[in-house]
Design an enzyme around this catalytic site. Structure first.
Site, mmCIF file in Angstrom:
data_model
loop_
_atom_site.group_PDB
_atom_site.id
_atom_site.type_symbol
_atom_site.label_atom_id
_atom_site.label_comp_id
_atom_site.label_asym_id
_atom_site.label_seq_id
_atom_site.Cartn_x
_atom_site.Cartn_y
_atom_site.Cartn_z
ATOM 1 N N GLU A 263 -17.937 -20.528 10.522
ATOM 2 C CA GLU A 263 -19.325 -20.223 10.135
ATOM 3 C C GLU A 263 -19.431 -20.072 8.620
ATOM 4 O O GLU A 263 -19.670 -18.978 8.106
ATOM 5 C CB GLU A 263 -19.766 -18.918 10.812
ATOM 6 C CG GLU A 263 -19.669 -18.938 12.320
ATOM 7 C CD GLU A 263 -19.471 -17.552 12.911
ATOM 8 O OE1 GLU A 263 -19.436 -16.560 12.147
ATOM 9 O OE2 GLU A 263 -19.343 -17.448 14.129
ATOM 10 N N PRO A 264 -19.247 -21.145 7.874
ATOM 11 C CA PRO A 264 -19.302 -21.024 6.411
ATOM 12 C C PRO A 264 -20.735 -20.866 5.906
ATOM 13 O O PRO A 264 -21.632 -21.586 6.328
ATOM 14 C CB PRO A 264 -18.714 -22.357 5.930
ATOM 15 C CG PRO A 264 -19.017 -23.318 7.038
ATOM 16 C CD PRO A 264 -19.003 -22.534 8.320
ATOM 17 N N GLY A 265 -20.929 -19.896 5.014
ATOM 18 C CA GLY A 265 -22.230 -19.749 4.357
ATOM 19 C C GLY A 265 -22.078 -20.144 2.897
ATOM 20 O O GLY A 265 -22.419 -21.238 2.461
ATOM 21 N N ARG A 302 -27.174 -9.633 -6.184
ATOM 22 C CA ARG A 302 -25.715 -9.588 -5.997
ATOM 23 C C ARG A 302 -24.961 -8.868 -7.114
ATOM 24 O O ARG A 302 -24.038 -8.102 -6.835
ATOM 25 C CB ARG A 302 -25.157 -11.002 -5.792
ATOM 26 C CG ARG A 302 -25.759 -11.717 -4.570
ATOM 27 C CD ARG A 302 -25.077 -13.032 -4.264
ATOM 28 N NE ARG A 302 -23.748 -12.832 -3.733
ATOM 29 C CZ ARG A 302 -22.627 -13.005 -4.409
ATOM 30 N NH1 ARG A 302 -22.669 -13.428 -5.641
ATOM 31 N NH2 ARG A 302 -21.471 -12.777 -3.836
ATOM 32 N N TYR A 306 -23.110 -5.899 -5.330
ATOM 33 C CA TYR A 306 -21.672 -6.094 -5.067
ATOM 34 C C TYR A 306 -20.843 -6.210 -6.333
ATOM 35 O O TYR A 306 -19.699 -6.645 -6.265
ATOM 36 C CB TYR A 306 -21.405 -7.405 -4.320
ATOM 37 C CG TYR A 306 -22.252 -7.759 -3.156
ATOM 38 C CD1 TYR A 306 -22.337 -6.926 -2.040
ATOM 39 C CD2 TYR A 306 -22.920 -8.981 -3.125
ATOM 40 C CE1 TYR A 306 -23.085 -7.305 -0.940
ATOM 41 C CE2 TYR A 306 -23.664 -9.362 -2.022
ATOM 42 C CZ TYR A 306 -23.742 -8.519 -0.940
ATOM 43 O OH TYR A 306 -24.464 -8.907 0.142
ATOM 44 N N CYS A 332 -37.500 -1.877 -13.290
ATOM 45 C CA CYS A 332 -37.334 -0.470 -13.673
ATOM 46 C C CYS A 332 -36.175 0.182 -12.944
ATOM 47 O O CYS A 332 -36.346 1.180 -12.237
ATOM 48 C CB CYS A 332 -38.619 0.294 -13.433
ATOM 49 S SG CYS A 332 -39.898 -0.239 -14.552
ATOM 50 N N GLU A 333 -35.041 -0.417 -13.049
ATOM 51 C CA GLU A 333 -33.752 0.093 -12.597
ATOM 52 C C GLU A 333 -32.785 -0.644 -13.503
ATOM 53 O O GLU A 333 -33.137 -1.679 -14.033
ATOM 54 C CB GLU A 333 -33.393 -0.393 -11.192
ATOM 55 C CG GLU A 333 -34.407 -0.176 -10.158
ATOM 56 C CD GLU A 333 -33.950 0.790 -9.088
ATOM 57 O OE1 GLU A 333 -32.730 0.999 -8.966
ATOM 58 O OE2 GLU A 333 -34.820 1.332 -8.420
ATOM 59 N N TYR A 360 -27.205 -16.149 -0.768
ATOM 60 C CA TYR A 360 -27.602 -14.742 -0.893
ATOM 61 C C TYR A 360 -28.349 -14.483 -2.211
ATOM 62 O O TYR A 360 -28.229 -13.419 -2.793
ATOM 63 C CB TYR A 360 -26.382 -13.820 -0.734
ATOM 64 C CG TYR A 360 -25.533 -14.186 0.464
ATOM 65 C CD1 TYR A 360 -26.000 -13.924 1.751
ATOM 66 C CD2 TYR A 360 -24.306 -14.834 0.320
ATOM 67 C CE1 TYR A 360 -25.254 -14.293 2.856
ATOM 68 C CE2 TYR A 360 -23.557 -15.206 1.430
ATOM 69 C CZ TYR A 360 -24.037 -14.935 2.691
ATOM 70 O OH TYR A 360 -23.297 -15.307 3.783
#
Ligand SMILES: *Cc1c(COP(=O)(O)O)cnc(C)c1O
Length: 404
Positions: A263-265, A302, A306, A332-333, A360
């Site tokens: 199941e490659p993404g 990402r 992560y 605003c972060e 993603y």
């Protein structure tokens, strides 16, 4: 490195469609798919694109056109796959933590299903008995993956049924005569080391004899792609060879020929994608030069989620002198895209491209800070097609009921 869009192509698309802009390159997806298919031609293998990486309907149709199947992580992804024209036999639904009625819907649609909990396995057995062959997701208790948030097979992970609960699985299978056709594991993402897959198989071989109707070994996804210049992707030829050897080293379990599923993404769609942004402000604070762009974690989460590395280049000033910048968004972060990156001198108005933005990227985007989601375009046969319009003001109000 393989195929890549040129800076000129990226700049031209940004001019035509505006920024921020997600650009996908169809032929790169095909190149990645063909690499996998060629490597695994030594085994009976089927590939199911993990569509949660990027579900634009045109991408799904392209994936279908190159002969790949599709893996879904929600019933809505199953519906999108059907809408894209996949037949149910080419759709896999790997569920986790879901209500049983989604599994009932998946059965009604006739797609392949992997079940991830004893609770749903019991409900499944009670309702369908032996009538609907099904897979189970096993948690092999292996640590793998580039970051804890994308590791899924270790002890402590919510995913799958722990292999230590084999006796409970067997009890349910016996009681309801459930037809177990697949054993599935997916240990995480960003896995470069072929031995992780081999270790997973070793765990499965221990339990294979308990499932006499088994037909399929599904090793999930998680192949690594290069994010930094010079990084290597998973060596899929070596992986295929090692997996073949592992099958051959287990002649007892292997009395039967199992079909291998993946199941490659990321492997299929990460490198095909580019996020082109425009520099809004250059701010020298004395310690850091910030290059702020008209995007942020609302469009590509990402790096902040992560600590993922996305390579960045200034495609407007290829002849400029290199300087060190922190590329940041306008949210605003704290939403850095890259800290202390060497870039060709950045001027306000320049276009900065973030690579590996296919998987993603858009898929995890939001309207945070009431910003518009970007447009998406697909470059196919050297033609550039708009495949999603940029949000407009009305999109921010869509579904809101103005009761006051
Ligand atoms: C996310 C996921 C994949 C794909 O992972 P990649 O790292 O993108 O290859 C495959 N299978 C399952 C069950 C997943 O949840």
């Amino acid at each position: 490195m393989g195929q890549q869009l040129s800076n000129e192509q990226l700049v031209a698309s940004a001019k035509e469609f505006g920024t921020p802009l997600y650009i996908y390159h169809a032929e790169k997806i095909k190149e990645q798919y063909e690499k996998l298919a060629a490597a695994f031609s030594i085994l009976d293998t089927r590939f199911f694109y993990a569509s949660k990486a990027l579900t634009n309907i045109n991408i799904l149709r392209y994936i279908k056109s190159i002969g790949c199947n599709v893996d879904c992580s929600s019933i809505n992804e199953v519906k999108l796959a059907l809408h894209a024209g996949f037949i149910p036999g080419n759709i896999l639904y790997t569920s986790n933590g879901i209500a049983f009625d989604e599994i009932e819907e998946a059965v009604a649609a006739g797609v392949h299903i992997n079940i991830d909990s004893l609770s749903n396995l019991e409900k499944f057995g009670k309702k369908y008995g032996h009538t609907y062959p099904v897979g189970i997701r096993i948690r092999p208790n292996i640590m793998a993956g580039g970051n804890l948030k994308i590791s899924t097979g270790h002890e402590g992970s919510k995913f799958g049924i722990p292999v230590s609960q084999l006796d409970k699985i067997e009890e349910l299978v016996r009681e309801h005569t459930i037809f177990i056709k697949t054993l599935h594991i997916h240990t995480g993402s960003d896995i470069k080391d072929a031995d992780v897959f081999v270790k997973g198989m070793e765990v499965l071989f221990d339990i294979i004899p308990h499932f006499p109707e088994l037909e399929i070994i599904d090793l999930g996804g998680g192949f690594k792609v290069p994010y930094k210049p010079g990084e290597k992707e998973t060596d899929v030829h070596l992986l295929a060879k090692k997996i073949k050897e592992t099958f051959e080293a287990h002649p007892l379990a292997g009395n039967k020929k199992f079909q291998l599923w993946f199941e490659p993404g990321k492997f299929l769609v990460s490198e095909c994608g580019y996020l082109v942004t425009q520099v809004t402000v250059v701010k020298d604070t004395g310690t850091t030069i910030f290059a702020a762009v008209n995007s942020g974690l609302n469009h590509l989460i990402r790096p902040m989620m992560y600590e993922a590395y996305h390579h960045i280049e200034n495609i407007s000033n290829p002849g400029g002198t290199e300087k060190v910048y922190t590329v940041t968004g306008n949210i605003c972060e704290t939403d850095n895209f890259g800290i202390d990156r060497k870039l060709k001198e950045v001027r306000e108005g320049d276009l900065l491209v973030l690579y590996n933005a296919g998987a993603y990227g858009f898929e995890m985007s939001s309207n945070y800070n009431s910003r518009y989601k970007p447009a998406e375009v697909l470059v196919i046969n050297d033609k550039t097609k708009l495949i999603r319009k940029r949000d407009e003001f009305n999109d921010l109000l869509r579904n809101q009921l103005e009761v006051l």
